[in-house]
Design a protein around this motif. Structure first.
Motif, PDB file in Angstrom:
ATOM      1  N   TYR A 165       1.041  -1.073  -0.076  1.00 16.90           N
ATOM      2  CA  TYR A 165      -0.098  -0.060   0.031  1.00 16.90           C
ATOM      3  C   TYR A 165       0.778   1.223  -0.003  1.00 16.90           C
ATOM      4  CZ  TYR A 165      -4.285   2.551   0.910  1.00 16.90           C
ATOM      5  OH  TYR A 165      -5.373   3.670   0.766  1.00 16.90           O
ATOM      6  N   THR A 166       1.552   1.602  -1.257  1.00 17.78           N
ATOM      7  CA  THR A 166       2.217   2.709  -1.342  1.00 17.78           C
ATOM      8  C   THR A 166       2.020   3.564  -2.523  1.00 17.78           C
ATOM      9  OG1 THR A 166       4.121   1.379  -2.808  1.00 17.78           O
ATOM     10  CG2 THR A 166       4.099   1.243  -0.071  1.00 17.78           C
ATOM     11  N   VAL A 187      -6.184  -0.740  -8.311  1.00 19.41           N
ATOM     12  CA  VAL A 187      -6.865  -1.811  -8.799  1.00 19.41           C
ATOM     13  C   VAL A 187      -8.262  -1.924  -8.207  1.00 19.41           C
ATOM     14  CG1 VAL A 187      -7.237  -4.196  -9.676  1.00 19.41           C
ATOM     15  CG2 VAL A 187      -5.068  -2.790  -9.797  1.00 19.41           C
ATOM     16  N   PHE A 188      -9.378  -1.675  -8.584  1.00 15.42           N
ATOM     17  CA  PHE A 188     -10.721  -1.835  -7.971  1.00 15.42           C
ATOM     18  C   PHE A 188     -10.900  -3.499  -7.703  1.00 15.42           C
ATOM     19  CE2 PHE A 188     -15.220  -2.667  -7.613  1.00 15.42           C
ATOM     20  CZ  PHE A 188     -15.565  -1.777  -6.447  1.00 15.42           C
ATOM     21  N   GLY A 189     -11.040  -3.591  -6.365  1.00 14.79           N
ATOM     22  CA  GLY A 189     -11.431  -5.124  -6.188  1.00 14.79           C
ATOM     23  C   GLY A 189     -10.188  -5.793  -5.826  1.00 14.79           C
ATOM     24  N   SER A 190      -8.935  -5.365  -5.720  1.00 21.51           N
ATOM     25  CA  SER A 190      -7.794  -5.848  -5.670  1.00 21.51           C
ATOM     26  C   SER A 190      -7.819  -6.911  -4.327  1.00 21.51           C
ATOM     27  CB  SER A 190      -6.628  -5.074  -5.335  1.00 21.51           C
ATOM     28  OG  SER A 190      -5.367  -5.511  -4.964  1.00 21.51           O
ATOM     29  N   THR A 191      -7.305  -8.132  -4.647  1.00 18.41           N
ATOM     30  CA  THR A 191      -7.320  -9.127  -3.660  1.00 18.41           C
ATOM     31  C   THR A 191      -6.437  -9.043  -2.580  1.00 18.41           C
ATOM     32  OG1 THR A 191      -5.929 -10.803  -4.714  1.00 18.41           O
ATOM     33  CG2 THR A 191      -8.197 -10.966  -4.868  1.00 18.41           C
ATOM     34  N   GLN A 192      -5.335  -8.181  -3.066  1.00 18.80           N
ATOM     35  CA  GLN A 192      -4.024  -7.884  -1.902  1.00 18.80           C
ATOM     36  C   GLN A 192      -4.814  -6.763  -1.041  1.00 18.80           C
ATOM     37  OE1 GLN A 192      -0.952  -6.332  -4.322  1.00 18.80           O
ATOM     38  NE2 GLN A 192       0.057  -8.430  -4.280  1.00 18.80           N
ATOM     39  N   LEU A 193      -5.817  -5.775  -1.468  1.00 21.46           N
ATOM     40  CA  LEU A 193      -6.252  -4.911  -0.483  1.00 21.46           C
ATOM     41  C   LEU A 193      -7.158  -5.637   0.367  1.00 21.46           C
ATOM     42  CD1 LEU A 193      -7.083  -1.940  -2.970  1.00 21.46           C
ATOM     43  CD2 LEU A 193      -5.089  -2.325  -1.249  1.00 21.46           C
ATOM     44  N   GLN A 194      -7.933  -6.687  -0.294  1.00 19.54           N
ATOM     45  CA  GLN A 194      -8.764  -7.301   0.828  1.00 19.54           C
ATOM     46  C   GLN A 194      -7.914  -8.119   1.795  1.00 19.54           C
ATOM     47  OE1 GLN A 194     -11.424  -9.937  -1.602  1.00 19.54           O
ATOM     48  NE2 GLN A 194     -12.029  -8.307  -2.698  1.00 19.54           N
ATOM     49  N   LEU A 201      -1.723   3.486   9.167  1.00 18.73           N
ATOM     50  CA  LEU A 201      -2.077   2.234   8.352  1.00 18.73           C
ATOM     51  C   LEU A 201      -3.312   2.491   7.838  1.00 18.73           C
ATOM     52  CD1 LEU A 201      -1.457  -0.551  11.046  1.00 18.73           C
ATOM     53  CD2 LEU A 201      -0.054   0.161   8.976  1.00 18.73           C
ATOM     54  N   PRO A 202      -3.671   1.922   6.618  1.00 15.35           N
ATOM     55  CA  PRO A 202      -5.128   2.135   5.888  1.00 15.35           C
ATOM     56  C   PRO A 202      -6.217   1.328   6.480  1.00 15.35           C
ATOM     57  CG  PRO A 202      -3.873   0.436   4.608  1.00 15.35           C
ATOM     58  CD  PRO A 202      -2.974   0.878   6.001  1.00 15.35           C
ATOM     59  N   TRP A 203      -6.666   2.019   7.700  1.00 18.81           N
ATOM     60  CA  TRP A 203      -8.125   1.702   8.267  1.00 18.81           C
ATOM     61  C   TRP A 203      -9.272   1.729   7.631  1.00 18.81           C
ATOM     62  CZ3 TRP A 203      -6.370  -1.045  12.363  1.00 18.81           C
ATOM     63  CH2 TRP A 203      -5.319  -0.568  13.164  1.00 18.81           C
ATOM     64  N   GLU A 204      -9.216   2.339   6.545  1.00 19.59           N
ATOM     65  CA  GLU A 204     -10.396   2.456   5.507  1.00 19.59           C
ATOM     66  C   GLU A 204     -10.853   1.248   4.918  1.00 19.59           C
ATOM     67  OE1 GLU A 204      -8.863   6.515   6.532  1.00 19.59           O
ATOM     68  OE2 GLU A 204      -7.961   4.630   5.652  1.00 19.59           O
ATOM     69  N   LEU A 205      -9.515   0.188   4.932  1.00 17.79           N
ATOM     70  CA  LEU A 205      -9.672  -1.054   4.032  1.00 17.79           C
ATOM     71  C   LEU A 205     -10.368  -2.123   4.980  1.00 17.79           C
ATOM     72  CD1 LEU A 205      -6.385  -0.924   2.203  1.00 17.79           C
ATOM     73  CD2 LEU A 205      -8.717  -0.927   1.178  1.00 17.79           C
ATOM     74  N   LEU A 206     -10.521  -2.022   6.309  1.00 19.98           N
ATOM     75  CA  LEU A 206     -11.233  -2.933   7.136  1.00 19.98           C
ATOM     76  C   LEU A 206     -12.130  -3.923   6.288  1.00 19.98           C
ATOM     77  CD1 LEU A 206     -11.781  -1.150  10.295  1.00 19.98           C
ATOM     78  CD2 LEU A 206     -10.144  -2.873  10.161  1.00 19.98           C
ATOM     79  N   PHE A 207     -11.743  -5.056   6.420  1.00 19.96           N
ATOM     80  CA  PHE A 207     -12.458  -6.083   5.471  1.00 19.96           C
ATOM     81  C   PHE A 207     -13.090  -7.330   6.439  1.00 19.96           C
ATOM     82  CE2 PHE A 207     -12.933  -9.698   2.324  1.00 19.96           C
ATOM     83  CZ  PHE A 207     -13.603  -8.951   1.519  1.00 19.96           C
TER      84      PHE A 207
END
Length: 743
Positions: free
Chosen positions: A48-49, A57-64, A103-109
């Motif tokens: 996440y840089t 990428v929308f829907g990236s599995t790495q972000l999930q 940290l990108p807390w907005e990504l909580l999954f």
């Protein structure tokens, strides 16, 4: 939204403590090994840089995967996450050291979805500065429309050039139902920002919206790419921005710029958003990573739609984030919120609240109506593009104490009237009085119908003054504008549009004021000067004319649209815009025929709209429209009445398809009267005169709209000679003497 506070701090070497404070004050605590934190931070730093692929990428599995690990970190073995995901939604204020705060807390999954964009129970994470309690009294919402100060920055040489006009237009369109008082700071400078907040006073604005570029320097310090006095680049630090604000913080600051909420997870300097909160801003929005222009505009429009509707700040941010996610924008998670302990509640009341103040704004474009059709002849506020440097110079002129009038000069169709309308929008503290075409004393007295006087007594006093024909007009106008007169505390912008139509007479030495205007204009300018009034005169004219003696009159000449401005203009045209179904051959030919003239572009956009016409017929129609345009702007008639040598000069200058300095014009046009020919051609609008950004000296250009009329004036040999003379002159200026170049 329900508010929790999550505190994370290093308790002892090798261990972190998490503390969750519920709305009722109940506290839960637990410990986490440092190794878990280190592993989480390392994963984020890898994926996440700014240069990583996953955030784009929308829907990236790495972000999930990152979101799943963040959720597990908060949830632990005790199910801490469950109460945070309950309807109607939750704000979690995170108080933590820098390693964890960024940290990108907005990504909580959790359970297959991102709570940040959940339709039922959204979760908003807010990075809170300090460890103060969040349960303070909320400021009451103001019972009026939202007030926003909008400042875009676009320094010369900084790419890409952002579509700040589209962002302003999108905000206005999104808030049209409820109304928003959107004041624009046009200079893009710290000084301009300082003066506006000082002039309006503390507490006037609800939101400061800064739009532009930002970056992080080699030393890790965040900087905004603002403008200097002349539109050049000024790297503004957070401390300089804080000094400019002088403590006049609105409830919300939105720094819509890439990396404005960026900071590393190590001990690097604080992000720009954090700096502003530490300096006193209650809440700051910013982008963690680079964000595209369209995504930033979409987010801003949805954010302000909700804020203007009377929604709380936290709910408005959630709604805007959801909007980006529904649009499948990969930027949906990039927006971050920084705040102090002020509740993120509504700033204004809903539209139909009893006693709510109304927004009384008459849009400037509706004051430029065609007297026959009563349809506006200028670009509406949401359709205007470009002319940034021109607008900045014009506003400086209109605000100078020694200035009384501004003349917007240039060929027909370049947008002089639209620019005048834009200037009226940019000076909202002034009343507007607009006249079209010929003005005599009878029409000038209509001034009292055009201005909204504060009282009936003032209105009657003004009418009485203007009707006293036995008193010289100059005396009457001095009493009108005097500090104790009807317009003494009511500054006005007096606009004479299409001035050449009935207010000028042609003489041997060029246009001069008509008899009626020779009485009105000097008297009006003299009254402004003698009373020290902040009222000003704006004139749009195809032709230049001698300024009245003793007046502070400045001429601003317009040029054809630049390539960047034309791209923005085309984006607003349904048929000539990129991606339209129009035959590309037709589109390219129409754009070429328009040669950067805004009005001709509008005409041609309508011409090519007929889908039933064959392509060859459309090409013929394009040429016919361009010919008709040349006739309408009187170019052919004007050219025919000029000396042959002046016309040949225009033909020679036209061989260079960019503006050139006077020395290059005279190099191509080696004639004893070259200077007079330049002056005369500029006076009539046949030669465009602009200002070079670097040297701030005049530059000249002949629009390609005139090419069919002037190209035949040169033989092929003369055309080649003109090209050679231009090349030699420009080579000398740009290469041989680059340190002393004019251009």
């Amino acid at each position: 939204m329900t508010s929790y506070q999550l505190e994370i701090f290093e308790q002892i070497p090798g261990s972190y403590e998490l503390r969750l404070v519920a709305p009722d004050g109940a506290v839960k605590t637990r410990s986490v090994p440092r190794a878990v934190v280190d592993d989480l931070v390392e994963t984020v730093d890898r994926y996440y840089t700014e240069h990583a692929i996953a955030p784009r990428v929308f829907g990236s599995t790495q972000l999930q995967d990152i979101g799943t690990r963040l959720a597990g970190f908060i949830d632990g073995d005790n199910g801490w996450l469950t109460p945070l995901l309950s309807p109607p939604g939750t704000t979690v204020r995170i108080v933590a050291g820098q390693r964890l705060r960024h940290l990108p807390w907005e990504l909580l999954f959790d359970n297959g979805s991102f709570p940040a964009v959940d339709d039922r129970a959204a979760l908003l994470t807010v990075r809170t500065r300090g460890t103060r309690q969040v349960h303070t009294d909320s400021p009451l919402p103001s019972n009026r429309p939202l007030r926003v100060l909008f400042m875009a920055t676009s320094p010369e040489g900084v790419e890409p050039v952002l579509n700040y006009e589209a962002e302003e237009a999108a905000i206005l369109a999104a808030t049209a139902r409820t109304g928003t008082a959107l004041v624009v700071e046009e200079s893009g400078t710290l000084e301009g920002l300082r003066f506006l907040f000082r002039d309006y006073g503390a507490g006037y604005f609800d939101v400061l919206h800064l739009s532009g570029h930002a970056t992080v320097g080699a030393d890790g310090e965040p900087v905004l790419l603002l403008e200097n006095e002349f539109g050049g680049l000024h790297l503004a630090t957070a401390d300089q921005l804080v000094q400019a604000m002088a403590g006049h913080w609105p409830r919300l600051v939105f720094v819509s710029a890439c990396l404005s909420a960026s900071a590393s997870t190590d001990d690097a300097p604080l992000s720009l958003g954090e700096r502003l909160v530490d300096a006193g801003a209650p809440a700051v929005l910013g982008w963690a990573l680079p964000v595209g222009d369209s995504a930033a505009i979409e987010f801003a429009a949805e954010l302000y739609r909700n804020l203007a509707d009377g929604q709380p700040i936290d709910a408005a941010v959630v709604a805007a984030r959801r909007h980006l996610h529904r649009q499948k924008s990969p930027a949906w998670h990039l927006l971050r919120v920084y705040a102090d302990d002020t509740p993120l509640d509504a700033m204004v009341t809903p539209l139909h609240t009893t006693g709510r103040a109304q927004l009384r704004i008459r849009h400037a474009d509706q004051q430029f109506l065609d007297p026959r059709t009563m349809v506006s002849r200028v670009a509406a506020r949401n359709r205007f593009v470009g002319r940034r440097r021109v607008i900045q110079r014009c506003l400086r002129t209109l605000r100078r104490p020694d200035s009384q009038a501004l003349v917007l000069h240039g060929m027909g169709g370049l947008g002089k009237s639209s620019l005048a309308s834009r200037l009226l929008e940019r000076m909202p503290t002034h009343q507007h009085a607009v006249w079209y075409g010929r003005v005599d004393m009878s029409k000038f007295r209509e001034l009292t119908d055009k201005v909204a006087f504060p009282t009936l007594t003032k209105h009657i006093e003004a009418m009485t003054l203007l009707s006293q024909d036995v008193v010289p007009l100059s005396v009457r106008l001095r009493y009108l504008l005097d500090a104790n007169g009807p317009l003494g505390d009511l500054p006005c912008l007096f606009v004479f549009d299409d001035f050449e139509d009935g207010n000028l007479e042609q003489q041997d030495n060029g246009p001069v004021l008509s008899a009626a205007m020779a009485e009105i204009l000097p008297a009006l300018l003299g009254a402004i000067r003698d009373t020290g009034s902040t009222s000003r005169v704006i004139i749009t004219s195809r032709y230049r004319f001698p300024a009245p003696t003793g007046s502070g009159l400045t001429v601003e000449s317009l040029e054809s649209l630049t390539d960047v401005e034309q791209v923005k203009k085309l984006a607003n045209l349904p048929n000539l815009r990129p991606g339209s179904p129009l035959d590309q051959r037709i589109r390219v030919r129409a754009i070429q025929a328009a040669a950067g003239n805004p009005r001709l572009l509008d005409w041609l956009d309508l011409i090519v709209a007929d889908a039933t016409t064959e392509p060859d017929e459309l090409l013929t129609a394009i040429e016919a429209t361009a010919d008709r345009f040349r006739e309408e702007i009187l170019a052919e008639k004007l050219l025919g009445s000029q000396p042959p040598e002046l016309r040949r000069m225009l033909a020679k200058v036209n061989v260079v398809e960019l503006p050139v300095p006077a020395s290059t014009v005279t190099a191509m046009h080696d004639h004893p009267s070259a200077d007079r020919h330049i002056e005369r051609a500029v006076q009539l609008g046949l030669l465009e005169e602009g200002v070079d950004h670097d040297t701030r000296r005049p530059r000249y250009h002949v629009s390609n709209v005139l090419r069919p009329l002037i190209r035949p004036l040169l033989t092929d040999d003369e055309y080649v000679e003109a090209c050679a003379a231009a090349a030699q002159s420009l080579y000398h200026l740009w290469v041989v003497e680059p340190t002393n170049r004019e251009y």
